[in-house]
Design a protein around this motif. Structure first.
Motif, PDB file in Angstrom:
ATOM      1  N   ARG A 114      36.391  -9.851  60.985  1.00  0.00           N
ATOM      2  CA  ARG A 114      36.424 -10.670  62.093  1.00  0.00           C
ATOM      3  C   ARG A 114      37.881 -11.340  62.253  1.00  0.00           C
ATOM      4  O   ARG A 114      38.583 -11.585  61.292  1.00  0.00           O
ATOM      5  N   TRP A 115      38.155 -11.549  63.630  1.00  0.00           N
ATOM      6  CA  TRP A 115      39.530 -12.083  63.994  1.00  0.00           C
ATOM      7  C   TRP A 115      39.513 -12.541  65.319  1.00  0.00           C
ATOM      8  O   TRP A 115      38.785 -12.350  66.196  1.00  0.00           O
ATOM      9  N   SER A 116      40.543 -13.502  65.434  1.00  0.00           N
ATOM     10  CA  SER A 116      40.826 -14.178  66.639  1.00  0.00           C
ATOM     11  C   SER A 116      42.469 -14.215  66.656  1.00  0.00           C
ATOM     12  O   SER A 116      43.032 -13.464  65.908  1.00  0.00           O
ATOM     13  N   LYS A 117      43.098 -14.753  67.665  1.00  0.00           N
ATOM     14  CA  LYS A 117      44.502 -14.913  67.827  1.00  0.00           C
ATOM     15  C   LYS A 117      45.014 -15.580  66.595  1.00  0.00           C
ATOM     16  O   LYS A 117      46.058 -15.267  65.983  1.00  0.00           O
ATOM     17  N   ASN A 118      44.437 -16.351  66.003  1.00  0.00           N
ATOM     18  CA  ASN A 118      44.963 -17.580  65.040  1.00  0.00           C
ATOM     19  C   ASN A 118      44.432 -17.279  63.619  1.00  0.00           C
ATOM     20  O   ASN A 118      44.594 -17.964  62.668  1.00  0.00           O
ATOM     21  N   GLU A 119      43.580 -16.273  63.542  1.00  0.00           N
ATOM     22  CA  GLU A 119      42.683 -15.973  62.193  1.00  0.00           C
ATOM     23  C   GLU A 119      42.123 -14.813  62.127  1.00  0.00           C
ATOM     24  O   GLU A 119      41.519 -14.202  62.869  1.00  0.00           O
ATOM     25  N   ASN A 120      42.565 -14.090  60.831  1.00  0.00           N
ATOM     26  CA  ASN A 120      42.170 -12.840  60.410  1.00  0.00           C
ATOM     27  C   ASN A 120      41.145 -13.036  59.114  1.00  0.00           C
ATOM     28  O   ASN A 120      41.732 -13.722  58.282  1.00  0.00           O
ATOM     29  N   LEU A 121      40.014 -12.557  59.229  1.00  0.00           N
ATOM     30  CA  LEU A 121      39.093 -12.755  58.211  1.00  0.00           C
ATOM     31  C   LEU A 121      38.685 -11.064  57.540  1.00  0.00           C
ATOM     32  O   LEU A 121      38.309 -10.389  58.391  1.00  0.00           O
ATOM     33  N   ILE A 122      38.448 -11.155  56.358  1.00  0.00           N
ATOM     34  CA  ILE A 122      37.881 -10.025  55.685  1.00  0.00           C
ATOM     35  C   ILE A 122      36.790 -10.431  54.876  1.00  0.00           C
ATOM     36  O   ILE A 122      36.699 -11.452  53.756  1.00  0.00           O
ATOM     37  N   ILE A 123      35.420  -9.698  54.979  1.00  0.00           N
ATOM     38  CA  ILE A 123      34.226 -10.450  54.657  1.00  0.00           C
ATOM     39  C   ILE A 123      33.497  -9.496  53.853  1.00  0.00           C
ATOM     40  O   ILE A 123      33.392  -8.247  54.330  1.00  0.00           O
ATOM     41  N   LEU A 124      33.213  -9.659  52.619  1.00  0.00           N
ATOM     42  CA  LEU A 124      32.520  -8.479  51.821  1.00  0.00           C
ATOM     43  C   LEU A 124      31.408  -9.044  51.062  1.00  0.00           C
ATOM     44  O   LEU A 124      31.800 -10.186  50.440  1.00  0.00           O
ATOM     45  N   SER A 125      30.202  -8.592  50.897  1.00  0.00           N
ATOM     46  CA  SER A 125      29.167  -9.140  50.179  1.00  0.00           C
ATOM     47  C   SER A 125      28.522  -8.030  49.163  1.00  0.00           C
ATOM     48  O   SER A 125      28.372  -6.758  49.546  1.00  0.00           O
ATOM     49  N   ASN A 126      28.301  -8.289  47.982  1.00  0.00           N
ATOM     50  CA  ASN A 126      27.515  -7.752  46.912  1.00  0.00           C
ATOM     51  C   ASN A 126      25.993  -7.966  47.104  1.00  0.00           C
ATOM     52  O   ASN A 126      25.667  -9.107  46.339  1.00  0.00           O
TER      53      ASN A 126
END
Length: 624
Positions: free
Chosen positions: A545-557
């Motif tokens: 997920r991302w926007s101009k000021n924030e980049n996220l990497i999300i993962l779930s087990n």
């Protein structure tokens, strides 16, 4: 992509233009200007009940009941600090109950057409008043609810209540109607099955008969009551709420309710003007203009007046029960009238047919629909062990054009509790599911009171049976009561495991309502990793997920037993969109901050070496 100043200028220009032409809808508001919303659904009569007797079919005096007053400033502050923006008070409108309030001018309800002892909140008896069970002084119940609204607003929360447009209680009786308001059915021509301005459908020449009780069921569990005589006078009989046209509905029909007529003839044809297809793309003001000079069925006008009354009362939005059983044209009319009065009103609808989603969002002007049949059902299958995470990116792709409007949840009053053996029997299995539910989309998230402490709904309440916290009975909610701690609202009786679970929900929900990226772009990286990453599995899910000021990497087990170790790959196109160069980037873990992971980028592709424990999730924020 536009910079922050450019987005702000575009937003301001949109507002200025709208004042001349029309109001903006959500698509025209830059996502970075908003944050996610979180709804806390709470069953009002259960929330503050400290009684632990839990006798099946117990009376109000035996099993206790919560009150509006139990939502103190402390309680509401704790709910707010859980990471909540809206509170849906379920069971507020005055519905049929068995408790005797005749001394307050309220007629007794017949147990033969009431489900449970406390009654269904979806069999509304008086739309201009509130449930007397919830008031310390029933004669002042409206005043007590108004004070609750004030306390809720003071705590920084917005108020949602139910509107049930498809049906009302068999014994509907508006005792406190505003001046000029005529009761449902009072002006109906009961000699006809249908008339456009009748509020109900009739079965002329036949009297209503109560259902034949089945499976050992008896009203009130068999307790004596002078009205529990398998009789209820209704001549002529009306259609039942779920559409049954039998004078004696089936035990499994919604026999305690009668269906509202919206100008739809018994053969399905409609006695009102159809909304042109072009109105899918039009905003609520244009919908309002379309309907304002039309001749409309009386039931449309009655529900418009009801919602306007509650908006004036201070309510901030509505959850519409079984909305798909009511014509979409009515919703265009009702919701445009609501938005004209309260543009920020939160409008949530129960719609289960995916083929109708776009109709009710685009034509019906709903803000949000339950995402049950697609996301919830998919996640539930994964949690139960026979579903694959592969299905979730497919669901999101199919919802891409309406994803913002599909509210996510794992529990509500209709669904099984996660901790119930009939679901998965372990509240901890909800952790990865909740991370995905809350972060995969820009849509609101909803949790049900007690979910955050692992409530299993194990009680035999009477009409309501285990797996779902009963909405029909006077009952205590044990795990929630341990958090309640005799109205200290401090979790003082919770076990360590329950405290840790609530802490997880608090961390996750507070992150979601603050994150800019969660209102930005989404891309799955799951299939890329399935094809390119050794050790990656269909029990794991990953996306960015991302926007101009924030980049996220999300993962779930989602696996409760297996640890996964692998080098997660971030595809070249994602790295290019994030405008990152080759090198090493620190990762901040937003839930617990327990890892010192880094992302290495080489030849335009990212890689993160990870150990993912059973039921563990990571929300990584990429640093500079």
């Amino acid at each position: 992509m536009l910079g922050t100043i450019g987005k702000l200028l575009l937003f301001l220009a949109t507002i200025i233009l709208s004042s001349c032409k029309d109001e903006p809808d959500q698509k025209t508001i830059p996502p970075s200007m908003k944050k996610k919303e979180v709804v806390y659904q709470v069953f009002a009569r259960l929330f503050g009940n400290t009684n632990t007797t839990n006798k099946p079919w117990g009376t109000l005096e035996e099993n206790g009941v919560g009150k509006f007053a139990d939502f103190t400033h402390t309680a509401l502050t704790e709910i707010k600090e859980l990471g909540v923006t809206h509170i849906w008070y379920t069971g507020v409108p005055h519905h049929a109950v068995i408790a005797d309030y005749t001394s307050y001018g309220i007629s007794n309800d017949d147990p033969d057409v009431v489900k449970g002892r406390a009654g269904s909140p979806y069999a509304v008896k008086d739309y201009y008043n509130v449930n007397p069970d919830l008031a310390i002084d029933p004669s002042k119940r409206l005043e007590e609810f108004k004070e609750l609204i004030k306390r809720t607003h003071k705590a920084g929360l917005k108020v949602i209540i139910d509107i049930v447009p498809n049906h009302v209680a068999r014994n509907y009786e508006g005792k406190t109607n505003p001046e000029g308001v005529v009761d449902f059915g009072a002006s109906d021509d009961t000699s006809r099955e249908y008339d456009v301005n009748n509020n109900f459908y009739y079965i002329p020449g036949e009297a209503f008969k109560v259902p034949e009780w089945q499976d050992g069921y008896l009203p009130l569990g068999g307790d004596e009551n002078r009205l529990a005589d398998s009789k209820f006078e209704e001549i002529p009989a009306k259609w039942t709420g779920n559409g049954s046209r039998l004078a004696q509905p089936h035990f499994n029909d919604w026999y305690e309710t009668v269906k509202i007529n919206y100008g739809v003839r018994p053969d399905g044809t409609k006695d009102f003007e159809q909304l042109p297809e072009a109105y899918r793309q039009k905003k609520y003001k244009e919908h309002y203009e379309f309907w304002k000079d039309k001749q409309l069925p009386d039931s449309w006008l009655k529900f418009k007046d009801i919602t306007q009354y509650w908006l004036d009362f201070g309510v901030d939005g509505f959850r519409f029960d079984m909305a798909e059983m009511v014509p979409v044209e009515f919703w265009s009319y009702l919701n445009s009238n609501i938005k004209m009065k309260s543009p920020d009103a939160f409008l949530l609808a129960e719609v289960y047919n995916p083929a109708l989603y776009r109709d009710y969002i685009q034509k019906g002007k709903m803000d949000y629909l339950y995402d049950k049949v697609e996301l919830y059902d998919s996640i539930k299958h994964i949690m139960k062990g026979y579903g694959w995470t592969d299905h979730i990116p497919v669901v999101q792709k199919g919802m891409a054009d309406i994803e913002h409007h599909m509210l996510h949840f794992l529990e509500n009053h209709d669904e099984q509790r996660i901790a119930s053996p009939d679901f998965v029997g372990n509240a901890q299995l909800g952790r990865p599911a909740m991370v995905v539910s809350a972060t995969i989309s820009t849509s609101p998230t909803m949790i049900y009171f007690g979910q955050e402490v692992g409530e299993p709904a194990a009680e035999d309440a009477g009409f309501g049976k285990p797996t779902r916290t009963s909405i029909f009975d006077y009952i205590g909610v044990p795990h929630h009561q341990r958090w309640l701690n005799y109205k200290k609202f401090d979790g003082g009786q919770l076990s360590d495991e329950e405290k840790h679970l609530r802490d997880f929900y608090k961390r996750l929900l507070n992150f979601t309502i603050k994150s800019e990226a969660l209102m930005g772009d989404y891309q799955e990286i799951h299939f890329y990793n399935k094809d390119n990453t050794e050790g990656y599995d269909h029990r794991v899910l990953s996306y960015v997920r991302w926007s101009k000021n924030e980049n996220l990497i999300i993962l779930s087990n989602f696996d409760e037993h297996k640890n996964y170790s692998f080098a997660l790959k971030i595809p070249e196109d994602v790295i290019a969109k994030w405008q990152l160069k080759d090198g090493k980037y620190p990762l901040t873990e937003e839930l617990y901050g327990t890892t010192n992971a880094n992302m290495s980028i080489a030849n335009g592709r990212g890689e993160i070496q990870l150990d993912l424990a059973p039921l563990q999730s990571y929300i990584f924020k990429v640093g500079n």
